[in-house]
Design a protein around this motif. Structure first.
Motif, PDB file in Angstrom:
ATOM      1  N   ASN A  36       0.826  -0.749   0.069  1.00 26.94           N
ATOM      2  CA  ASN A  36      -0.152  -0.296  -0.091  1.00 26.94           C
ATOM      3  C   ASN A  36       0.421   0.816  -0.001  1.00 26.94           C
ATOM      4  O   ASN A  36       1.472   1.443   0.953  1.00 26.94           O
ATOM      5  CB  ASN A  36      -0.878   0.171   0.879  1.00 26.94           C
ATOM      6  CG  ASN A  36      -1.856   1.234   1.258  1.00 26.94           C
ATOM      7  OD1 ASN A  36      -2.166   1.629   0.456  1.00 26.94           O
ATOM      8  ND2 ASN A  36      -1.529   1.716   2.243  1.00 26.94           N
ATOM      9  N   LYS A  86       0.158   4.569  -0.373  1.00 24.72           N
ATOM     10  CA  LYS A  86      -0.149   5.522   1.414  1.00 24.72           C
ATOM     11  C   LYS A  86       0.137   5.106   2.672  1.00 24.72           C
ATOM     12  O   LYS A  86       0.276   6.633   3.131  1.00 24.72           O
ATOM     13  CB  LYS A  86      -1.962   5.664   1.392  1.00 24.72           C
ATOM     14  CG  LYS A  86      -2.793   5.920  -0.119  1.00 24.72           C
ATOM     15  CD  LYS A  86      -2.390   7.362  -0.500  1.00 24.72           C
ATOM     16  CE  LYS A  86      -3.422   8.261   0.255  1.00 24.72           C
ATOM     17  NZ  LYS A  86      -3.367   9.537   0.400  1.00 24.72           N
ATOM     18  N   ASN A  87       0.988   4.548   2.842  1.00 25.01           N
ATOM     19  CA  ASN A  87       1.564   3.445   3.796  1.00 25.01           C
ATOM     20  C   ASN A  87       2.878   4.039   3.897  1.00 25.01           C
ATOM     21  O   ASN A  87       3.802   3.571   2.823  1.00 25.01           O
ATOM     22  CB  ASN A  87       1.363   2.793   4.299  1.00 25.01           C
ATOM     23  CG  ASN A  87       2.011   1.855   5.542  1.00 25.01           C
ATOM     24  OD1 ASN A  87       3.169   2.031   5.422  1.00 25.01           O
ATOM     25  ND2 ASN A  87       1.262   1.583   7.118  1.00 25.01           N
ATOM     26  N   TYR A 102      -4.651  -2.455  -6.658  1.00 29.28           N
ATOM     27  CA  TYR A 102      -6.182  -2.109  -5.680  1.00 29.28           C
ATOM     28  C   TYR A 102      -7.546  -1.296  -6.217  1.00 29.28           C
ATOM     29  O   TYR A 102      -6.886  -1.248  -7.656  1.00 29.28           O
ATOM     30  CB  TYR A 102      -5.450  -0.758  -4.238  1.00 29.28           C
ATOM     31  CG  TYR A 102      -4.549  -1.560  -3.570  1.00 29.28           C
ATOM     32  CD1 TYR A 102      -5.211  -2.453  -2.876  1.00 29.28           C
ATOM     33  CD2 TYR A 102      -3.421  -0.894  -3.226  1.00 29.28           C
ATOM     34  CE1 TYR A 102      -4.009  -2.433  -1.841  1.00 29.28           C
ATOM     35  CE2 TYR A 102      -2.320  -1.584  -3.064  1.00 29.28           C
ATOM     36  CZ  TYR A 102      -2.744  -2.244  -2.281  1.00 29.28           C
ATOM     37  OH  TYR A 102      -1.429  -3.257  -0.989  1.00 29.28           O
ATOM     38  N   TYR A 133     -10.974   1.277  -5.661  1.00 35.04           N
ATOM     39  CA  TYR A 133     -12.048   1.357  -4.882  1.00 35.04           C
ATOM     40  C   TYR A 133     -13.414   0.821  -5.336  1.00 35.04           C
ATOM     41  O   TYR A 133     -13.700   0.662  -4.935  1.00 35.04           O
ATOM     42  CB  TYR A 133     -11.840   2.921  -5.201  1.00 35.04           C
ATOM     43  CG  TYR A 133     -12.394   3.465  -4.523  1.00 35.04           C
ATOM     44  CD1 TYR A 133     -12.702   3.709  -2.552  1.00 35.04           C
ATOM     45  CD2 TYR A 133     -14.058   3.849  -4.898  1.00 35.04           C
ATOM     46  CE1 TYR A 133     -13.769   3.822  -2.088  1.00 35.04           C
ATOM     47  CE2 TYR A 133     -15.082   4.388  -3.813  1.00 35.04           C
ATOM     48  CZ  TYR A 133     -14.561   4.733  -2.506  1.00 35.04           C
ATOM     49  OH  TYR A 133     -15.620   5.066  -1.001  1.00 35.04           O
ATOM     50  N   ARG A 142     -13.644  -0.960  -2.830  1.00 38.09           N
ATOM     51  CA  ARG A 142     -14.220   0.157  -1.361  1.00 38.09           C
ATOM     52  C   ARG A 142     -12.795   0.123  -0.374  1.00 38.09           C
ATOM     53  O   ARG A 142     -13.228   0.880   0.674  1.00 38.09           O
ATOM     54  CB  ARG A 142     -15.318   0.196  -0.886  1.00 38.09           C
ATOM     55  CG  ARG A 142     -16.350   0.190  -1.483  1.00 38.09           C
ATOM     56  CD  ARG A 142     -16.602   1.199  -2.509  1.00 38.09           C
ATOM     57  NE  ARG A 142     -17.952   2.425  -2.830  1.00 38.09           N
ATOM     58  CZ  ARG A 142     -18.275   1.838  -4.391  1.00 38.09           C
ATOM     59  NH1 ARG A 142     -17.131   1.466  -5.050  1.00 38.09           N
ATOM     60  NH2 ARG A 142     -18.882   1.955  -4.591  1.00 38.09           N
ATOM     61  N   THR A 143     -11.405   0.131  -1.021  1.00 38.06           N
ATOM     62  CA  THR A 143     -10.395   0.527  -0.032  1.00 38.06           C
ATOM     63  C   THR A 143      -9.960   1.637  -0.264  1.00 38.06           C
ATOM     64  O   THR A 143      -9.965   2.257  -1.384  1.00 38.06           O
ATOM     65  CB  THR A 143      -9.305  -0.363  -1.197  1.00 38.06           C
ATOM     66  OG1 THR A 143      -8.388  -0.480  -0.073  1.00 38.06           O
ATOM     67  CG2 THR A 143      -8.777  -0.585  -2.092  1.00 38.06           C
ATOM     68  N   ASP A 144      -9.126   1.854   0.825  1.00 34.74           N
ATOM     69  CA  ASP A 144      -8.279   3.625   1.174  1.00 34.74           C
ATOM     70  C   ASP A 144      -6.846   3.608   0.834  1.00 34.74           C
ATOM     71  O   ASP A 144      -6.286   4.191   0.719  1.00 34.74           O
ATOM     72  CB  ASP A 144      -8.311   3.933   2.271  1.00 34.74           C
ATOM     73  CG  ASP A 144      -8.464   2.913   3.625  1.00 34.74           C
ATOM     74  OD1 ASP A 144      -7.811   2.168   3.263  1.00 34.74           O
ATOM     75  OD2 ASP A 144      -7.730   3.575   4.386  1.00 34.74           O
ATOM     76  N   LYS A 145      -6.623   1.536   0.361  1.00 33.74           N
ATOM     77  CA  LYS A 145      -5.093   1.238  -0.106  1.00 33.74           C
ATOM     78  C   LYS A 145      -4.852   1.886  -1.140  1.00 33.74           C
ATOM     79  O   LYS A 145      -6.117   1.634  -2.311  1.00 33.74           O
ATOM     80  CB  LYS A 145      -4.920  -0.001  -0.332  1.00 33.74           C
ATOM     81  CG  LYS A 145      -4.645  -0.408   1.478  1.00 33.74           C
ATOM     82  CD  LYS A 145      -4.430  -2.112   1.888  1.00 33.74           C
ATOM     83  CE  LYS A 145      -5.053  -2.606   3.373  1.00 33.74           C
ATOM     84  NZ  LYS A 145      -4.378  -4.030   2.926  1.00 33.74           N
ATOM     85  N   ARG A 146      -3.738   2.239  -1.906  1.00 36.66           N
ATOM     86  CA  ARG A 146      -3.243   2.578  -3.114  1.00 36.66           C
ATOM     87  C   ARG A 146      -2.270   2.070  -3.995  1.00 36.66           C
ATOM     88  O   ARG A 146      -1.144   1.509  -2.966  1.00 36.66           O
ATOM     89  CB  ARG A 146      -2.808   4.159  -2.971  1.00 36.66           C
ATOM     90  CG  ARG A 146      -4.427   4.955  -2.861  1.00 36.66           C
ATOM     91  CD  ARG A 146      -5.210   4.999  -3.581  1.00 36.66           C
ATOM     92  NE  ARG A 146      -6.563   6.111  -3.835  1.00 36.66           N
ATOM     93  CZ  ARG A 146      -7.987   5.069  -2.952  1.00 36.66           C
ATOM     94  NH1 ARG A 146      -7.974   3.915  -2.251  1.00 36.66           N
ATOM     95  NH2 ARG A 146      -9.076   6.106  -2.376  1.00 36.66           N
TER      96      ARG A 146
END
Length: 223
Positions: free
Chosen positions: A24, A26-27, A203, A205, A209-213
């Protein structure tokens, strides 16, 4: 790790889009681990805040390690800078002057496309770097393809697309290509990877519906 990175062989400067296998992006910790694994100096990355808008901003080394406010596109001629955007179905659009001395990276969902973000980026090439549209090339990276992109009346209206009583599916990449051509950009390449259909690899959405990118990066060609 190299097998888990998506690039376009005809786009001849450093660029990539990651996959799920890279983590991910975004992490911060996962992103740093990925960058280290492929020899990318994360201190040189500039990020966009990504507000589903149409603003494209010029950046330099002064902006490294920061998120540039209120924009969905970045452009630079600074060879020390790496531009970054995050996606999970929207289009990463890579743009460059034909000599790769100026590069841009755009996060384009349907609102951005409808609002003119490609036109704004093209204008930036001319205004800030004296590069005309005829001297720009582009690459449309992994995103949700028409096969998976069922849309509503608001999107159909935004693009004056043909609508009927049946399910409507829309191609973001075809719309992006139309805009590129209308602006005079004749050389562009398009991926065949669908982030939604290939959700095991990317990933999505729409699918999860994930917030990972995933992450796309580009930098100018080195001398």
């Amino acid at each position: 790790m190299q097998n888990n990175i998506i690039t376009e062989k005809n786009f001849n400067t450093f660029h990539l889009t990651t996959t799920k296998y890279c983590g991910n992006m975004k992490n911060t910790d996962e992103r740093e681990l990925f960058c280290k694994s492929v020899g990318i100096d994360s201190k040189n990355i500039v990020f966009a805040t990504q507000v589903h808008g149409t603003s494209v901003k010029t950046v330099s080394a002064l902006n490294c390690k920061t998120f540039t406010d209120s924009c969905d596109g970045l452009i630079t001629n600074d060879k020390t800078v790496i531009l970054c955007i995050f996606t999970a179905d929207c289009i990463p659009i890579f743009m460059a002057s034909k000599d790769y001395s100026v590069v841009a990276l755009i996060h384009a969902g349907w609102r951005g496309l409808a609002g003119g973000i490609i036109e704004n980026a093209t204008a930036k090439f001319l205004k800030d770097f004296n590069v005309s549209s005829q001297d720009i090339i582009s690459y449309i990276g992994p995103h949700i393809l028409q096969c998976c992109y069922k849309v509503g009346a608001d999107l159909i209206k935004a693009f004056n697309a043909t609508s009927n009583e049946h399910e409507q599916y829309f191609s973001l990449s075809v719309e992006a290509q139309k805009q590129l051509e209308k602006l005079g950009i004749k050389t562009f390449y398009t991926t065949n990877h669908c982030t939604c259909h290939e959700y095991e690899m990317f990933y999505s959405y729409r699918k999860e519906r994930t917030d990972k990118r995933i992450m796309s990066l580009i930098s100018c060609k080195k001398d």
